[in-house]
Write a protein that holds these residues in place. Structure first.
Motif, PDB file in Angstrom:
ATOM      1  N   TYR A  26      -4.181 -13.786  11.260  1.00  0.00           N
ATOM      2  CA  TYR A  26      -3.322 -14.721  10.536  1.00  0.00           C
ATOM      3  C   TYR A  26      -1.958 -14.089  10.321  1.00  0.00           C
ATOM      4  N   GLU A  27      -0.994 -14.945  10.019  1.00  0.00           N
ATOM      5  CA  GLU A  27       0.287 -14.405   9.580  1.00  0.00           C
ATOM      6  C   GLU A  27       0.162 -13.821   8.181  1.00  0.00           C
ATOM      7  N   VAL A  28      -0.528 -14.543   7.303  1.00  0.00           N
ATOM      8  CA  VAL A  28      -0.656 -14.149   5.900  1.00  0.00           C
ATOM      9  C   VAL A  28      -2.115 -14.206   5.484  1.00  0.00           C
ATOM     10  N   ILE A  29      -2.579 -13.144   4.857  1.00  0.00           N
ATOM     11  CA  ILE A  29      -3.908 -13.159   4.261  1.00  0.00           C
ATOM     12  C   ILE A  29      -3.780 -12.782   2.797  1.00  0.00           C
ATOM     13  N   VAL A  30      -4.364 -13.607   1.946  1.00  0.00           N
ATOM     14  CA  VAL A  30      -4.409 -13.346   0.511  1.00  0.00           C
ATOM     15  C   VAL A  30      -5.801 -12.831   0.172  1.00  0.00           C
ATOM     16  N   VAL A  31      -5.869 -11.689  -0.477  1.00  0.00           N
ATOM     17  CA  VAL A  31      -7.153 -11.140  -0.910  1.00  0.00           C
ATOM     18  C   VAL A  31      -7.316 -11.475  -2.389  1.00  0.00           C
ATOM     19  N   GLY A  32      -8.210 -12.396  -2.675  1.00  0.00           N
ATOM     20  CA  GLY A  32      -8.433 -12.840  -4.044  1.00  0.00           C
ATOM     21  C   GLY A  32      -8.180 -14.321  -4.184  1.00  0.00           C
TER      22      GLY A  32
ATOM     23  N   VAL B 105      -0.007  -9.051   3.902  1.00  0.00           N
ATOM     24  CA  VAL B 105      -1.158  -9.157   3.005  1.00  0.00           C
ATOM     25  C   VAL B 105      -0.654  -9.306   1.578  1.00  0.00           C
ATOM     26  N   ILE B 106      -1.246 -10.238   0.851  1.00  0.00           N
ATOM     27  CA  ILE B 106      -0.949 -10.424  -0.565  1.00  0.00           C
ATOM     28  C   ILE B 106      -2.206 -10.070  -1.355  1.00  0.00           C
ATOM     29  N   LEU B 107      -2.126  -9.024  -2.153  1.00  0.00           N
ATOM     30  CA  LEU B 107      -3.262  -8.586  -2.953  1.00  0.00           C
ATOM     31  C   LEU B 107      -3.245  -9.317  -4.293  1.00  0.00           C
ATOM     32  N   ALA B 108      -4.315 -10.039  -4.551  1.00  0.00           N
ATOM     33  CA  ALA B 108      -4.478 -10.746  -5.830  1.00  0.00           C
ATOM     34  C   ALA B 108      -5.870 -10.405  -6.364  1.00  0.00           C
ATOM     35  N   THR B 109      -6.110  -9.112  -6.488  1.00  0.00           N
ATOM     36  CA  THR B 109      -7.454  -8.586  -6.734  1.00  0.00           C
ATOM     37  C   THR B 109      -7.822  -8.479  -8.208  1.00  0.00           C
TER      38      THR B 109
ATOM     39  N   GLY C 188      -9.812  -2.320 -23.064  1.00  0.00           N
ATOM     40  CA  GLY C 188      -9.060  -1.993 -21.867  1.00  0.00           C
ATOM     41  C   GLY C 188      -9.511  -2.764 -20.636  1.00  0.00           C
ATOM     42  N   ALA C 189      -8.976  -2.336 -19.488  1.00  0.00           N
ATOM     43  CA  ALA C 189      -9.222  -3.037 -18.228  1.00  0.00           C
ATOM     44  C   ALA C 189      -9.398  -2.034 -17.104  1.00  0.00           C
ATOM     45  N   GLU C 190     -10.179  -2.439 -16.117  1.00  0.00           N
ATOM     46  CA  GLU C 190     -10.346  -1.652 -14.887  1.00  0.00           C
ATOM     47  C   GLU C 190      -9.699  -2.444 -13.753  1.00  0.00           C
ATOM     48  N   TYR C 191      -8.576  -1.939 -13.255  1.00  0.00           N
ATOM     49  CA  TYR C 191      -7.804  -2.681 -12.249  1.00  0.00           C
ATOM     50  C   TYR C 191      -8.391  -2.464 -10.850  1.00  0.00           C
ATOM     51  N   ASN C 192      -8.480  -3.557 -10.110  1.00  0.00           N
ATOM     52  CA  ASN C 192      -9.022  -3.511  -8.753  1.00  0.00           C
ATOM     53  C   ASN C 192      -7.891  -3.139  -7.782  1.00  0.00           C
ATOM     54  N   ASN C 193      -7.595  -1.846  -7.721  1.00  0.00           N
ATOM     55  CA  ASN C 193      -6.450  -1.375  -6.941  1.00  0.00           C
ATOM     56  C   ASN C 193      -6.860  -0.538  -5.728  1.00  0.00           C
ATOM     57  N   GLY C 194      -8.136  -0.564  -5.370  1.00  0.00           N
ATOM     58  CA  GLY C 194      -8.614   0.274  -4.266  1.00  0.00           C
ATOM     59  C   GLY C 194      -7.925  -0.021  -2.948  1.00  0.00           C
TER      60      GLY C 194
ATOM     61  N   VAL D 111       4.956  -0.682  -0.083  1.00  0.00           N
ATOM     62  CA  VAL D 111       4.579  -0.639   1.330  1.00  0.00           C
ATOM     63  C   VAL D 111       5.028  -1.923   2.007  1.00  0.00           C
ATOM     64  N   GLU D 112       5.709  -1.793   3.127  1.00  0.00           N
ATOM     65  CA  GLU D 112       6.204  -2.956   3.865  1.00  0.00           C
ATOM     66  C   GLU D 112       5.047  -3.862   4.276  1.00  0.00           C
ATOM     67  N   GLY D 113       5.234  -5.156   4.041  1.00  0.00           N
ATOM     68  CA  GLY D 113       4.224  -6.128   4.445  1.00  0.00           C
ATOM     69  C   GLY D 113       3.093  -6.300   3.463  1.00  0.00           C
ATOM     70  N   VAL D 114       3.158  -5.655   2.315  1.00  0.00           N
ATOM     71  CA  VAL D 114       2.099  -5.763   1.309  1.00  0.00           C
ATOM     72  C   VAL D 114       2.709  -6.238  -0.006  1.00  0.00           C
ATOM     73  N   TYR D 115       2.161  -7.318  -0.539  1.00  0.00           N
ATOM     74  CA  TYR D 115       2.564  -7.868  -1.822  1.00  0.00           C
ATOM     75  C   TYR D 115       1.370  -7.794  -2.784  1.00  0.00           C
ATOM     76  N   ALA D 116       1.658  -7.890  -4.071  1.00  0.00           N
ATOM     77  CA  ALA D 116       0.604  -7.964  -5.075  1.00  0.00           C
ATOM     78  C   ALA D 116       1.045  -8.924  -6.170  1.00  0.00           C
ATOM     79  N   VAL D 117       0.120  -9.750  -6.631  1.00  0.00           N
ATOM     80  CA  VAL D 117       0.432 -10.763  -7.648  1.00  0.00           C
ATOM     81  C   VAL D 117      -0.726 -10.864  -8.634  1.00  0.00           C
ATOM     82  N   GLY D 118      -0.419 -11.401  -9.804  1.00  0.00           N
ATOM     83  CA  GLY D 118      -1.463 -11.699 -10.781  1.00  0.00           C
ATOM     84  C   GLY D 118      -1.873 -10.511 -11.618  1.00  0.00           C
ATOM     85  N   ASP D 119      -3.134 -10.520 -12.029  1.00  0.00           N
ATOM     86  CA  ASP D 119      -3.624  -9.565 -13.024  1.00  0.00           C
ATOM     87  C   ASP D 119      -3.683  -8.120 -12.549  1.00  0.00           C
ATOM     88  N   CYS D 120      -3.542  -7.868 -11.262  1.00  0.00           N
ATOM     89  CA  CYS D 120      -3.535  -6.480 -10.788  1.00  0.00           C
ATOM     90  C   CYS D 120      -2.154  -5.852 -10.901  1.00  0.00           C
TER      91      CYS D 120
END
Length: 339
Positions: free
Chosen positions: A10-16, A111-115, A235-241, A266-275
């Protein structure tokens, strides 16, 4: 996955598949990019019994219903969904990012990380989550106006949340459950000067009403205190693996460091939301997803082409436009065709 198989590309994959991730996918898909959401299922939003603070969505809407409607909308626009747990990731020689799931492998240009993250739960006995045990002050404080509430924990944030709850009710107890307080002397003085009862005895039992809501908590000294509900602050445990595997910068609290539009280091990597840093709210996560989706479009769109590319390749030919992939073009035409 055997060596003879190839990854789904795919052009874009969202994880979460939470509100932030699905909003990013909504923008990416509607803006003409082949997009997929890979989600393990569940998550904090899916557990919401009622959706709060979301304009246009009725309070009685559950998190599962809210997300289900979102998935239907995305699929109608041409976004693909996979229920899979992405266990590892890497950068391929071609520049694509390989996401390895339990069921399949997936390749993406972006890749967009929404973990998200997981709330750290205190030890039982506990009230039912959403029926007396809550984790989000900004979502749920309103339901405890003029009610007896507790704040459970022993950290600085616990003490300050107890103080904040005085804006909503005059009956606030801070429950350390036998743990030694970790707040500062200044914070201790703040507690002493506010009408907050600090209870150090541990909880030994829970009493629920006929409707399943918390009615009271029992303590090891034999006392029983009535509460409508309260907040656990452990507290919280962030899914950042996955972010760590890709080399993204991680903040000291475990959140993924991002720029104004969700770009990681990192180029080509985004992150959004609670992470990511900030308030853990559905509308805020959706706004982050929208900003990331738009920024991804700027990175991927074909037109208008830069002058150096036009000089090299010549003018854009009629056969090259529109730039939207054929399958999404057909999906959009069908979507907007009315009988």
């Amino acid at each position: 996955m055997s060596e003879s198989q190839t990854a789904t590309e795919y052009e874009v994959i969202v994880v979460g598949g939470g509100p932030a991730g699905m909003t990013a996918a909504l923008y990416s898909t509607r803006l003409g990019h082949r997009t997929a959401v890979v989600s393990r299922g569940g998550g904090r939003a899916a557990m919401m019994q009622e959706v709060h603070n979301l304009l246009g969505v009725r309070e009685e809407t559950s998190g599962a219903e809210f997300l289900g409607i979102g998935r239907e909308q995305l699929e109608a626009y041409g976004c693909d969904f996979y229920q899979d747990m992405v266990s590892s990731c890497s950068r391929e020689e071609e520049g694509l990012i390989r996401l390895s799931g339990n069921n399949d492998d997936y390749d993406a240009e972006i890749v967009i990380l929404a973990t998200g993250f997981n709330d750290v739960r205190p030890e039982p006995p506990l009230p039912r989550t959403g029926r007396g045990l809550h984790y989000c002050l900004h979502c749920d404080a309103h339901m405890f106006v003029d009610k007896s509430v507790y704040v459970m924990g022993h950290s600085e944030s616990t003490a300050h949340v107890a103080g904040i709850m005085l804006n909503f009710t005059d009956e606030v107890d801070l429950l350390t459950r036998g743990d030694d307080p970790e707040w500062s002397d200044e914070t201790a003085a703040m507690l002493e000067r506010h009408p907050i009862d600090v209870v150090h005895e541990d909880v030994t039992g829970v009493q629920n009403g006929d409707d399943g809501w918390l009615k009271a908590l029992k303590f090891e000294d034999g006392t029983v205190r009535e509460y409508k509900g309260g907040f656990a602050m452990y507290g919280a445990e962030y899914n950042n693996g996955l972010a760590r595997e890709l080399g993204c910068e991680i903040n000291n609290d475990g959140t993924i460091e991002v720029g104004d539009h969700g770009q990681t280091s990192v180029e080509g990597v985004y992150a959004v939301g609670d992470c990511t840093p900030g308030h853990n709210q559905v509308p805020i996560g959706m706004g982050q997803g929208a900003k990331a989706g738009i920024d991804v479009h700027f990175q991927l769109r074909d037109f208008p082409r830069d002058s150096d590319i036009l000089d090299e390749q010549g003018p854009v030919r009629s056969a090259e436009v529109p730039g939207i992939p054929d399958e999404l073009l057909e999906q959009a035409v069908d979507f907007h065709t009315y009988d």
